[in-house]
Write an enzyme that holds these catalytic residues in place. Structure first.
Site, PDB file in Angstrom:
ATOM      1  N   ASP A 150       7.518 -77.554 -41.755  1.00  0.00           N
ATOM      2  CA  ASP A 150       8.144 -78.765 -42.280  1.00  0.00           C
ATOM      3  C   ASP A 150       9.575 -78.549 -42.762  1.00  0.00           C
ATOM      4  O   ASP A 150      10.356 -79.504 -42.839  1.00  0.00           O
ATOM      5  CB  ASP A 150       7.297 -79.399 -43.386  1.00  0.00           C
ATOM      6  CG  ASP A 150       7.024 -78.481 -44.556  1.00  0.00           C
ATOM      7  OD1 ASP A 150       7.129 -77.254 -44.382  1.00  0.00           O
ATOM      8  OD2 ASP A 150       6.700 -78.979 -45.648  1.00  0.00           O
ATOM      9  N   GLU A 164       4.615 -66.464 -35.643  1.00  0.00           N
ATOM     10  CA  GLU A 164       5.988 -66.009 -35.874  1.00  0.00           C
ATOM     11  C   GLU A 164       6.188 -64.538 -35.493  1.00  0.00           C
ATOM     12  O   GLU A 164       7.280 -64.154 -35.057  1.00  0.00           O
ATOM     13  CB  GLU A 164       6.371 -66.217 -37.337  1.00  0.00           C
ATOM     14  CG  GLU A 164       6.505 -67.664 -37.741  1.00  0.00           C
ATOM     15  CD  GLU A 164       5.192 -68.297 -38.205  1.00  0.00           C
ATOM     16  OE1 GLU A 164       5.204 -69.468 -38.629  1.00  0.00           O
ATOM     17  OE2 GLU A 164       4.142 -67.603 -38.132  1.00  0.00           O
ATOM     18  N   HIS A 214       5.258 -75.787 -52.007  1.00  0.00           N
ATOM     19  CA  HIS A 214       4.422 -74.999 -51.113  1.00  0.00           C
ATOM     20  C   HIS A 214       5.269 -73.969 -50.364  1.00  0.00           C
ATOM     21  O   HIS A 214       6.464 -74.138 -50.173  1.00  0.00           O
ATOM     22  CB  HIS A 214       3.676 -75.907 -50.120  1.00  0.00           C
ATOM     23  CG  HIS A 214       4.562 -76.685 -49.206  1.00  0.00           C
ATOM     24  ND1 HIS A 214       5.305 -77.769 -49.623  1.00  0.00           N
ATOM     25  CD2 HIS A 214       4.851 -76.530 -47.889  1.00  0.00           C
ATOM     26  CE1 HIS A 214       5.987 -78.262 -48.603  1.00  0.00           C
ATOM     27  NE2 HIS A 214       5.746 -77.528 -47.531  1.00  0.00           N
ATOM     28  N   HIS A 215       4.649 -72.892 -49.943  1.00  0.00           N
ATOM     29  CA  HIS A 215       5.265 -71.733 -49.284  1.00  0.00           C
ATOM     30  C   HIS A 215       6.110 -70.893 -50.241  1.00  0.00           C
ATOM     31  O   HIS A 215       6.733 -69.922 -49.818  1.00  0.00           O
ATOM     32  CB  HIS A 215       6.128 -72.130 -48.079  1.00  0.00           C
ATOM     33  CG  HIS A 215       5.378 -72.832 -46.983  1.00  0.00           C
ATOM     34  ND1 HIS A 215       4.020 -72.722 -46.826  1.00  0.00           N
ATOM     35  CD2 HIS A 215       5.812 -73.645 -45.979  1.00  0.00           C
ATOM     36  CE1 HIS A 215       3.647 -73.441 -45.780  1.00  0.00           C
ATOM     37  NE2 HIS A 215       4.709 -74.021 -45.256  1.00  0.00           N
ATOM     38  N   GLY A 241       7.514 -48.584 -32.942  1.00  0.00           N
ATOM     39  CA  GLY A 241       6.144 -48.331 -32.514  1.00  0.00           C
ATOM     40  C   GLY A 241       5.113 -49.312 -33.046  1.00  0.00           C
ATOM     41  O   GLY A 241       4.005 -48.910 -33.431  1.00  0.00           O
ATOM     42  N   ASP A 300      -5.793 -51.758 -24.432  1.00  0.00           N
ATOM     43  CA  ASP A 300      -6.635 -52.813 -25.000  1.00  0.00           C
ATOM     44  C   ASP A 300      -6.455 -52.984 -26.506  1.00  0.00           C
ATOM     45  O   ASP A 300      -6.487 -54.101 -27.023  1.00  0.00           O
ATOM     46  CB  ASP A 300      -8.111 -52.567 -24.662  1.00  0.00           C
ATOM     47  CG  ASP A 300      -8.590 -51.163 -25.001  1.00  0.00           C
ATOM     48  OD1 ASP A 300      -7.768 -50.324 -25.422  1.00  0.00           O
ATOM     49  OD2 ASP A 300      -9.796 -50.890 -24.812  1.00  0.00           O
ATOM     50  N   ASN A 330      -9.649 -48.733 -22.288  1.00  0.00           N
ATOM     51  CA  ASN A 330     -10.289 -47.445 -22.588  1.00  0.00           C
ATOM     52  C   ASN A 330     -11.002 -47.494 -23.936  1.00  0.00           C
ATOM     53  O   ASN A 330     -11.177 -46.480 -24.611  1.00  0.00           O
ATOM     54  CB  ASN A 330      -9.283 -46.292 -22.517  1.00  0.00           C
ATOM     55  CG  ASN A 330      -8.049 -46.525 -23.372  1.00  0.00           C
ATOM     56  OD1 ASN A 330      -7.965 -47.490 -24.132  1.00  0.00           O
ATOM     57  ND2 ASN A 330      -7.078 -45.636 -23.247  1.00  0.00           N
ATOM     58  N   GLY A 359     -10.642 -48.821 -27.110  1.00  0.00           N
ATOM     59  CA  GLY A 359     -10.210 -48.493 -28.465  1.00  0.00           C
ATOM     60  C   GLY A 359      -8.856 -47.829 -28.546  1.00  0.00           C
ATOM     61  O   GLY A 359      -8.072 -47.819 -27.601  1.00  0.00           O
ATOM     62  N   GLU A 410      -4.716 -42.825 -31.476  1.00  0.00           N
ATOM     63  CA  GLU A 410      -5.204 -42.426 -32.793  1.00  0.00           C
ATOM     64  C   GLU A 410      -6.368 -41.437 -32.683  1.00  0.00           C
ATOM     65  O   GLU A 410      -6.476 -40.509 -33.490  1.00  0.00           O
ATOM     66  CB  GLU A 410      -5.623 -43.659 -33.593  1.00  0.00           C
ATOM     67  CG  GLU A 410      -4.470 -44.444 -34.186  1.00  0.00           C
ATOM     68  CD  GLU A 410      -3.676 -45.231 -33.166  1.00  0.00           C
ATOM     69  OE1 GLU A 410      -4.145 -45.401 -32.016  1.00  0.00           O
ATOM     70  OE2 GLU A 410      -2.570 -45.679 -33.499  1.00  0.00           O
TER      71      GLU A 410
END
Length: 546
Positions: A27, A50, A113-114, A402, A429, A456, A458, A462
């Site tokens: 708004d 966003e 608001h916001h 990254g 994925d 693969n 997951g 990591e």
């Protein structure tokens, strides 16, 4: 002439070649969006959120030289902060525009608001200070001066800027000059270039180590002209892939510390004159800081940095430095490693479960001369940055910041920046699940990119660093090939699922036979299968965290 502040802001952005503006309505920006949608030179591209909008503006800017994003106050601008920070880290110029409450509301310190409910209206603007190279609060009195100034700053430094625009200011009419591109100020760098020339003339094995700022400032032609004149060999960092023509005879390959090709590693580490040109020696770009040369011996020629011996200048333009290098009278006579494409596209066709090594060889063979290749941070990036590119290819990744999921939304921006070039995305994925909604925006605009999704199961990066079997590296399995239809693209998108090299090759043939469609290919591979470079560098990351 008379223009509303919002109109003049769009005018000034458009003179830099921007014809798409990304964002999400709210708004506090709706009346400004009316000026965007009615503007004859720009098109509004609404995003699903966003964060995705900030990634799309970043991808667009990497090709066009400037991007723009519009959000609403508070909730909208903060959702975009991550993407804007990434643009700052990797030197991508995005104009982040916040539509804000009226000046009357702000002066009254109302609990709207916001807001945080404290009557303060500058909290969010402060958050943008360390992740932008300039910020401005627009008023009716300063808009005519500040708008061209702040946009020119983004273009000069190739970093984002933040504009806070109260909606009543956006609608205010002011007197302005015709919007125009601001000329860049040039600097005399003769003294620095003379020092570099003297060092080169004393060296026996010089090398250029080039990086992402060459891409940011679009200095490819100037760099190649300098190399062709001086015959100094060039190594690229992964943070800067695409900075140099890989078909040039003076290109030796990717340098990533001890993980580089042995000959490249030995040549760079053993060089007696390393010129770091538009490059940043980050952990992922140097194989976990595994270079063995002494940083004190390196000549650093980056934007806002000339560093050589005891000479340091932090207010110098990379453009000027490269223009200065063009004047050097020097020719390298030393031997250096020759970059080889041999075997890069020698894939094997079979019905066995597909492996990463064969997958990237198939991708190499699939790439065409003018393709834009995007590689998501993860198995995709670490497998792709060693691929040999054609002279006309553009490579986009985000190895410094990254932020996983970046490239899917960036793909929207790059494809809209040039609808005539084929855009190819390689993504995993885990990353895909973060920003998948932006596929619907691509479908809405009838874009025709090609997406290869590695399934693969997951977060393989990591898992390689820590927690191979831990639950935090797992994700929910999706029916990926059903998604284009869910997003309304049943008739526009050809979705295929592959598990073997034969199936992937057939899918690629379908793509080449149906260039009028968007393509989505799910590529199933083993959970712990990874490119060799990723396996090596993940160990360096793991040790770095101890």
């Amino acid at each position: 002439m008379k223009r509303r502040v919002g109109q003049y802001l769009i005018d000034q952005i458009s003179v830099y070649g921007v014809d798409k503006i990304f964002g999400v309505p709210g708004d506090f920006n709706l009346a400004f969006l009316d000026d965007i949608t009615s503007h004859e030179k720009v098109e509004w591209v609404g995003n699903t959120n966003e964060l995705n909008g900030s990634y799309a503006a970043d991808g667009y800017a990497r090709l066009k030289g400037l991007g723009a994003l519009v959000t609403t106050f508070g909730v909208g601008e903060l959702s975009a902060v991550n993407g804007i920070a990434g643009s700052y880290a990797e030197r991508v110029p995005v104009v982040a525009i916040t539509g804000a409450p009226t000046t009357v509301v702000e002066k009254a310190e109302k609990y709207i608001h916001h807001s945080l409910g404290e009557g303060r209206f500058n909290d969010y603007r402060k958050m943008f200070e360390p992740i932008t190279c300039g910020q401005v609060y627009l008023t009716k009195e300063n808009a005519a001066v500040e708008i061209p100034r702040i946009i020119a700053k983004a273009v000069r430094f190739k970093r984002p800027v933040h504009i806070h625009m109260p909606i009543d200011v956006a609608m205010a009419e002011i007197e302005v000059e015709e919007a125009e591109v601001k000329p860049l100020i040039t600097q005399d760098v003769t003294g620095y270039i003379e020092k570099v020339a003297a060092r080169l003339n004393q060296s026996e094995r010089p090398v250029l180590l080039v990086g992402h700022e060459i891409n940011s400032f679009n200095l490819h032609d100037k760099l190649e002209a300098f190399v062709n004149k001086t015959h100094i060999p060039v190594a690229q960092l992964s943070l800067g892939k695409g900075a140099f023509n890989e078909e040039n005879p003076y290109y030796i390959g990717i340098y990533d510390g001890k993980f580089a090709n042995k000959e490249v590693n030995e040549y760079v580490d053993g060089s007696d004159c390393i010129i770091n040109l538009g490059a940043k020696l980050t952990d992922s770009a140097t194989g976990g800081f595994t270079y063995t040369f002494d940083l004190k011996d390196v000549i650093f020629m980056n934007d806002n940095e000339f560093r050589m011996n005891n000479t340091l200048d932090t207010d110098v333009s990379l453009r000027d430095l490269l223009n200065g290098l063009a004047e050097i009278d020097y020719e390298n006579k030393s031997d250096f490693p020759k970059f080889s494409r041999e075997g890069a596209a020698d894939y094997q066709l079979n019905d066995e479960p597909l492996k990463q090594e064969n997958y990237f060889k198939l991708i190499t063979a699939f790439l065409e001369k003018d393709d834009i290749l995007l590689a998501e941070q993860g198995t995709s990036f670490f497998g792709a940055y060693d691929l040999p590119l054609h002279a006309g290819n553009t490579f986009i990744g985000q190895p410094l910041w990254g932020s996983i999921g970046y490239t899917l939304s960036s793909l929207l921006g790059t494809q809209m920046a040039d609808v005539n070039r084929r855009n190819v995305l390689l993504i995993g994925d885990g990353s895909f699940q973060l920003t998948v909604q932006e596929m619907s925006t691509m479908i809405r605009h009838q874009l025709k990119p090609i997406i290869f999704l590695i399934n693969n199961d997951g977060y393989t990066v990591e898992r390689l660093i820590h927690g191979e079997e831990e639950v935090y590296n797992d994700i929910q399995m999706w029916d990926y090939t059903a998604l284009p239809a869910v997003f309304g693209g049943k008739d526009h998108v050809i979705a295929q699922k592959t598990t073997t090299a034969n199936e992937l090759k057939k899918a690629m043939d379908v793509i080449n036979d149906n260039k009028d469609k968007m393509h989505f290919v799910e590529v199933v591979m083993d959970v712990m299968d990874a490119p060799e470079k990723l396996e090596q560098i993940s160990k360096a990351f793991a040790s770095q965290n101890k």
